[in-house]
Write a protein that holds these residues in place. Sequence first.
Motif, short mmCIF file in Angstrom:
data_model
loop_
_atom_site.label_atom_id
_atom_site.label_comp_id
_atom_site.label_asym_id
_atom_site.label_seq_id
_atom_site.Cartn_x
_atom_site.Cartn_y
_atom_site.Cartn_z
N ASN A 1 -26.90 12.14 -17.65
CA ASN A 1 -27.81 12.69 -18.63
C ASN A 1 -27.69 11.92 -19.94
O ASN A 1 -26.59 11.57 -20.37
CB ASN A 1 -27.52 14.17 -18.84
CG ASN A 1 -28.64 14.86 -19.56
OD1 ASN A 1 -29.77 14.42 -19.54
ND2 ASN A 1 -28.32 15.96 -20.23
N GLN A 2 -28.83 11.71 -20.61
CA GLN A 2 -28.82 10.97 -21.85
C GLN A 2 -28.45 11.83 -23.04
O GLN A 2 -28.26 11.32 -24.14
CB GLN A 2 -30.19 10.33 -22.07
CG GLN A 2 -30.52 9.25 -21.07
CD GLN A 2 -31.84 8.58 -21.40
OE1 GLN A 2 -32.89 9.21 -21.41
NE2 GLN A 2 -31.79 7.30 -21.66
N TYR B 1 -25.90 11.72 -27.78
CA TYR B 1 -27.03 11.19 -27.04
C TYR B 1 -26.93 9.68 -26.91
O TYR B 1 -26.30 9.01 -27.71
CB TYR B 1 -28.35 11.59 -27.71
CG TYR B 1 -28.50 11.08 -29.12
CD1 TYR B 1 -28.02 11.83 -30.19
CD2 TYR B 1 -29.11 9.86 -29.38
CE1 TYR B 1 -28.14 11.36 -31.49
CE2 TYR B 1 -29.23 9.39 -30.67
CZ TYR B 1 -28.74 10.15 -31.72
OH TYR B 1 -28.86 9.67 -33.01
N THR B 2 -27.60 9.16 -25.89
CA THR B 2 -27.66 7.71 -25.70
C THR B 2 -29.09 7.19 -25.86
O THR B 2 -29.31 5.99 -25.81
CB THR B 2 -27.13 7.31 -24.31
OG1 THR B 2 -27.91 7.99 -23.31
CG2 THR B 2 -25.66 7.70 -24.16
N VAL B 3 -30.05 8.12 -26.04
CA VAL B 3 -31.45 7.72 -26.23
C VAL B 3 -31.56 6.88 -27.50
O VAL B 3 -31.18 7.33 -28.57
CB VAL B 3 -32.35 8.97 -26.36
CG1 VAL B 3 -33.80 8.55 -26.59
CG2 VAL B 3 -32.22 9.84 -25.14
N SER C 1 -35.67 14.19 -23.71
CA SER C 1 -34.42 14.31 -22.97
C SER C 1 -33.72 15.57 -23.45
O SER C 1 -33.47 15.72 -24.65
CB SER C 1 -33.53 13.09 -23.19
OG SER C 1 -34.16 11.92 -22.70
#
Lengths: 113, 110
Positions: free
Chosen positions: B2-3, B25-27, B99
């Motif tokens: 999951n982002q 988060y990685t978004v 996300s």
Amino acid sequence: DTAVSQTPKYLVTQMGNDKSIKCEQNLGHDTMYWYKQDSKKFLKIMFSYNNKELIINETVPNRFSPKSPDKAHLNLHINSLELGDSAVYFCASSQGPYTGELFFGEGSRLTVL
Amino acid sequence: KNQVEQSPQSLIILEGKNCTLQCNYTVSPFSNLRWYKQDTGRGPVSLTIMTFSENTKSNGRYTATLDADTKQSSLHITASQLSDSASYICVVSRDYKLSFGAGTTVTVRA
């Protein structure tokens, strides 16, 4: 007045049956969505319609068929229900495709026995 | 993977106490980050929205912070009330994709 309303709120049915959930929004939004929330509370997008046109169709079994008669309504029909379909289904709307705030309905809890 | 990852998964606090929820988060890049509150048996409702350039945003007793460099956001609840018992969901928006985090369930006890 309820902004996003969905019916029914609760649905209990047997495996193999077909059922529908209806959703209506009175916010004048262009975009509507169906989300599935599983037992772990994770919200997952299923479908999105913008002005009655399907714009998002995630990996969902083709037993699930959305229909948008107009931009204020988005219904979800499920054929041949399975145990794994048990979840809470949320309808939501936004002004545009993923722009701005999502307004959610109260959810429809589907239990498949 | 999951982002959007939220922690803790759940927490219990006494009424009147403060608590802080985390969202990593990685978004990247992203348009905005929202925190939603979901009461039991209800749909999520937006609490705050933050754009890339904002560091903090308040909504009553709720204060959200954002560190775009470390890709972290937090939601601080001050002087908790019983009505704060809910799930809090972090949602990151990029282009036309959202996300979702799995949420943190907060239980406030008298």
